[in-house]
Design a protein around this motif. Structure first.
Motif, mmCIF file in Angstrom:
data_model
loop_
_atom_site.group_PDB
_atom_site.id
_atom_site.type_symbol
_atom_site.label_atom_id
_atom_site.label_comp_id
_atom_site.label_asym_id
_atom_site.label_seq_id
_atom_site.Cartn_x
_atom_site.Cartn_y
_atom_site.Cartn_z
ATOM 1 N N GLN A 165 0.758 -1.219 -0.101
ATOM 2 C CA GLN A 165 0.010 0.193 -0.023
ATOM 3 C C GLN A 165 0.928 1.347 -0.069
ATOM 4 N N HIS A 166 1.892 1.365 0.899
ATOM 5 C CA HIS A 166 2.837 2.262 0.839
ATOM 6 C C HIS A 166 3.541 2.763 -0.443
ATOM 7 N N LEU A 167 3.991 1.736 -1.055
ATOM 8 C CA LEU A 167 4.624 2.124 -2.345
ATOM 9 C C LEU A 167 3.572 2.256 -3.425
ATOM 10 N N LYS A 168 2.475 1.784 -3.425
ATOM 11 C CA LYS A 168 1.608 2.416 -4.438
ATOM 12 C C LYS A 168 0.978 3.739 -4.161
ATOM 13 N N VAL A 169 1.030 4.106 -3.088
ATOM 14 C CA VAL A 169 0.608 5.742 -2.506
ATOM 15 C C VAL A 169 1.802 6.571 -3.134
ATOM 16 N N ALA A 170 2.861 5.972 -2.700
ATOM 17 C CA ALA A 170 4.424 6.708 -3.117
ATOM 18 C C ALA A 170 4.241 6.779 -4.818
ATOM 19 N N ASN A 171 3.921 5.971 -5.327
ATOM 20 C CA ASN A 171 3.899 5.889 -6.859
ATOM 21 C C ASN A 171 2.700 6.563 -7.563
ATOM 22 N N GLY A 172 1.820 7.037 -6.792
ATOM 23 C CA GLY A 172 0.692 7.810 -7.373
ATOM 24 C C GLY A 172 -0.504 6.917 -7.748
ATOM 25 N N LYS A 173 -0.286 5.783 -7.395
ATOM 26 C CA LYS A 173 -1.426 4.584 -8.051
ATOM 27 C C LYS A 173 -2.814 4.920 -7.132
ATOM 28 N N TRP A 174 -2.504 5.196 -5.647
ATOM 29 C CA TRP A 174 -3.567 5.563 -4.843
ATOM 30 C C TRP A 174 -3.465 7.154 -4.066
ATOM 31 N N LYS A 175 -4.175 7.427 -3.656
ATOM 32 C CA LYS A 175 -4.105 8.825 -2.770
ATOM 33 C C LYS A 175 -3.696 8.456 -1.409
ATOM 34 N N ARG A 176 -4.230 7.501 -0.957
ATOM 35 C CA ARG A 176 -4.047 7.035 0.706
ATOM 36 C C ARG A 176 -4.046 5.585 0.684
ATOM 37 N N LYS A 453 11.618 -9.246 -8.145
ATOM 38 C CA LYS A 453 11.885 -7.667 -8.274
ATOM 39 C C LYS A 453 11.045 -7.077 -7.424
ATOM 40 N N LEU A 454 9.864 -7.184 -7.528
ATOM 41 C CA LEU A 454 8.832 -6.233 -6.895
ATOM 42 C C LEU A 454 8.725 -6.572 -5.570
ATOM 43 N N ASP A 455 9.021 -7.918 -5.275
ATOM 44 C CA ASP A 455 8.898 -8.123 -3.595
ATOM 45 C C ASP A 455 9.967 -7.458 -3.116
ATOM 46 N N GLY A 456 11.252 -7.404 -3.503
ATOM 47 C CA GLY A 456 12.463 -6.518 -3.213
ATOM 48 C C GLY A 456 11.975 -5.073 -3.115
ATOM 49 N N GLU A 457 11.472 -4.251 -3.958
ATOM 50 C CA GLU A 457 11.058 -2.958 -4.123
ATOM 51 C C GLU A 457 10.029 -2.696 -2.849
ATOM 52 N N ILE A 458 9.176 -3.491 -2.827
ATOM 53 C CA ILE A 458 7.975 -3.312 -1.688
ATOM 54 C C ILE A 458 8.686 -3.643 -0.242
ATOM 55 N N VAL A 459 9.488 -4.424 -0.082
ATOM 56 C CA VAL A 459 10.153 -4.606 1.297
ATOM 57 C C VAL A 459 11.148 -3.367 1.542
ATOM 58 N N ASN A 460 12.001 -2.978 0.420
ATOM 59 C CA ASN A 460 12.759 -1.877 0.538
ATOM 60 C C ASN A 460 12.079 -0.618 0.949
ATOM 61 N N TYR A 461 11.056 -0.259 0.151
ATOM 62 C CA TYR A 461 10.322 0.998 0.566
ATOM 63 C C TYR A 461 9.724 1.166 2.012
ATOM 64 N N TYR A 462 9.261 -0.054 2.286
ATOM 65 C CA TYR A 462 8.626 -0.078 3.502
ATOM 66 C C TYR A 462 9.478 -0.015 4.641
ATOM 67 N N LEU A 463 10.736 -0.573 4.541
ATOM 68 C CA LEU A 463 11.643 -0.458 5.622
ATOM 69 C C LEU A 463 12.267 0.874 5.734
ATOM 70 N N LYS A 464 12.554 1.632 4.689
ATOM 71 C CA LYS A 464 13.217 2.718 4.427
ATOM 72 C C LYS A 464 12.233 3.877 4.756
ATOM 73 N N ASN A 465 11.032 3.911 4.261
ATOM 74 C CA ASN A 465 10.155 5.004 4.604
ATOM 75 C C ASN A 465 8.970 4.844 5.602
ATOM 76 N N VAL A 466 8.722 3.641 5.942
ATOM 77 C CA VAL A 466 7.708 3.675 6.951
ATOM 78 C C VAL A 466 8.208 3.123 8.311
ATOM 79 N N GLN A 467 8.815 1.940 8.364
ATOM 80 C CA GLN A 467 9.376 1.481 9.656
ATOM 81 C C GLN A 467 10.497 2.264 10.152
ATOM 82 N N ALA A 468 11.387 2.765 9.283
ATOM 83 C CA ALA A 468 12.281 3.606 9.736
ATOM 84 C C ALA A 468 11.769 4.783 10.657
#
Length: 491
Positions: A165-176, A453-468
């Protein structure tokens, strides 16, 4: 269906995905599904027929065994007059979303699949002339990976959907981001299920749609065009749930109707109305892995209130959610454990390309294909056969993770409802219902590298921008290494 007398004016645009386009009949409860292809890359009629036959066979011989006879509608292939197909294509072209027009509807072969229109599926014979309400839910993956191949601990704590969800919002797929968490829906606990369904209704994205007589009244037509007004939804639903109009209008009325709707959906999802061979196979223990997601809004609310135990009542073995979860859990290795096995198969095919058909990667999807899926052994003997079985099981799991559940409802009187038909009661109404599963095309073998590849992108984004952000130590670590890239997967 009399194909010689087909009239394009009796059909209308229904929707489309990446590979196919669907039109529905204006009067009859049927749809036609046509394949699509990029411009100037048209397949031969023989290739189209083979592709459609694979779809039908996969539904008939494989997914029907997992989900059950009554839940899966595999359809049939028909050949239509080419003039009808061309006229139909011209008629519906203005209605197609611009984002889907990168591929053209097949107008050269005349082949199409004929299927029941599940948004207008009659639930029993008395309901023929009554309004039909249909709820489409795309539940997504209902478990957290339990594989020892997982390299990041966060994947054992937070589900794929909540991270994505967080990656999709960051990419503009969804607003929230949505508050929906699939583990709440698949928990079998009614309180968690109600929260999950309410979250879907609040932020439907492309995971929930509601139809009345085949017309979309709530949800997204495509990725951006969403109808999500609860008051407008309540206006549509009021005749179903309060036919005598004894309820006042306003916010209280809306909340009451939505609550009744959630109750009906939950009851239908937990109902057991079919049997299937998969019930006799050795199943993947659902107890594996944790039963809740740390990112779930429901879980966070409990923690805030000082409660740390999340109830998971378990799903009835015969209900469609249970069968869906069992098929999803054929992904026993996670993509991280699966990818090396995919590479083993790829290496074999590079050396022996003529073996691709023998391995049944592109079909035929018959009884023999299904039987090979039943081997749940995780002991890798280093063979291509073991690797292929896990790859095929993963493809089934990915298909089940992306399927849609269709719940068709119609009101019935007490003397009309027989013991053979499932019935759900609300405060003022009585519904008979049917439950079906849709979107069961086998996920392509070629999509596995993309999933990795997508699995890595999802986890990377979450670790860096949400969990951090929730972890000061992690946050400082990322600030010190702003330009670094996390590498999650072993290569």
């Amino acid at each position: 269906m009399e194909v010689e007398k087909m009239d394009e004016n009796e059909w209308k645009y229904h929707g489309e995905g990446n590979q196919s386009l669907v039109v529905s009949h204006c009067q009859r409860c049927v749809v036609l599904r046509f394949l699509k292809s990029p411009p100037n890359q048209n397949k031969t009629p023989e290739e189209i027929l083979h592709h459609l036959q694979n779809i039908v066979d996969f539904g008939k011989h494989v997914m029907k065994q997992f989900f059950g006879e009554n839940y899966v509608h595999h359809g049939e292939i028909i050949q239509l007059p080419l003039d009808f197909v061309r006229q139909l294509c011209l008629k519906i072209q203005p209605e197609r979303p611009e984002c889907r027009c990168d591929k053209d509807m097949d107008t050269l072969s005349g082949y199409a699949m004929c299927l029941p229109n599940l948004t207008r599926l009659q639930t029993f014979r008395f309901a023929e002339h009554r309004p039909i309400l249909c709820i489409e839910i795309k539940p997504k993956c209902g478990f957290i990976p339990f594989s020892s191949h997982v390299s990041q601990e966060i994947k054992h704590k937070v589900c794929r959907y909540c991270m994505h969800q967080h990656l999709k919002v960051a990419n503009g797929k969804w607003k929230r981001p949505s508050k929906y968490c699939p583990l709440d829906l698949f928990s079998g606990n009614k309180q968690r299920m109600h929260f999950a369904l309410k979250s879907l209704l609040q932020e439907a994205q492309n995971n929930l749609k509601i139809f009345k007589n085949g017309e979309l009244i709530y949800g997204c037509k495509d990725d951006q065009d969403c109808v999500s007004d609860w008051n407008e939804l309540a206006r549509h639903l009021k005749p179903f749930f309060f036919p005598c109009n004894g309820l006042v209008s306003g916010p209280h009325c809306t909340r009451t109707i939505v609550k009744e709707l959630i109750h009906v959906i939950t009851t239908a999802l937990l109902s057991s109305t079919d049997t299937c061979r998969a019930g006799d196979m050795k199943t993947v223990p659902i107890s594996q892995g944790r039963s809740y997601c740390e990112a779930s809004a429901f879980n966070k609310e409990l923690v805030r209130n000082g409660k740390h135990k999340l109830e998971s009542s378990g799903l009835p073995r015969g209900c469609l959610l249970y069968k869906t979860l069992q098929a999803q859990m054929l992904d026993m290795l996670d993509i991280e454990g699966l990818y090396p096995l995919y590479s083993r198969v790829e290496q074999y095919l590079e050396e022996f390309p003529e073996e691709r058909s023998t391995l049944q990667i592109d079909g035929p999807y018959n009884e023999a294909f299904y039987e090979k899926l039943l081997d749940l052994s995780l002991e890798d003997d280093g063979t291509v056969a073991f690797a292929l079985t896990k790859v095929q099981q993963y493809r089934i799991a990915m298909t089940a993770k992306d399927c849609s559940i269709m719940i068709a409802l119609s009101t019935c009187l007490q003397d009309e409802c027989s013991e053979q038909r499932p019935v759900v009661l609300t405060s003022k109404s009585r519904f008979t219902f049917s439950v079906s599963v849709l979107d069961l095309d086998l996920k392509p073998y070629e999509s596995i590298p993309h999933q990795y590849k997508l699995d890595g992108e999802i986890v990377n984004y979450y670790l860096k921008n949400v969990q951090a952000k929730d972890d000061p130590v992690m946050s400082n670590l990322f600030k010190e290494n702003e330009d670094c890239t996390l590498v999650l997967h072993k290569v």
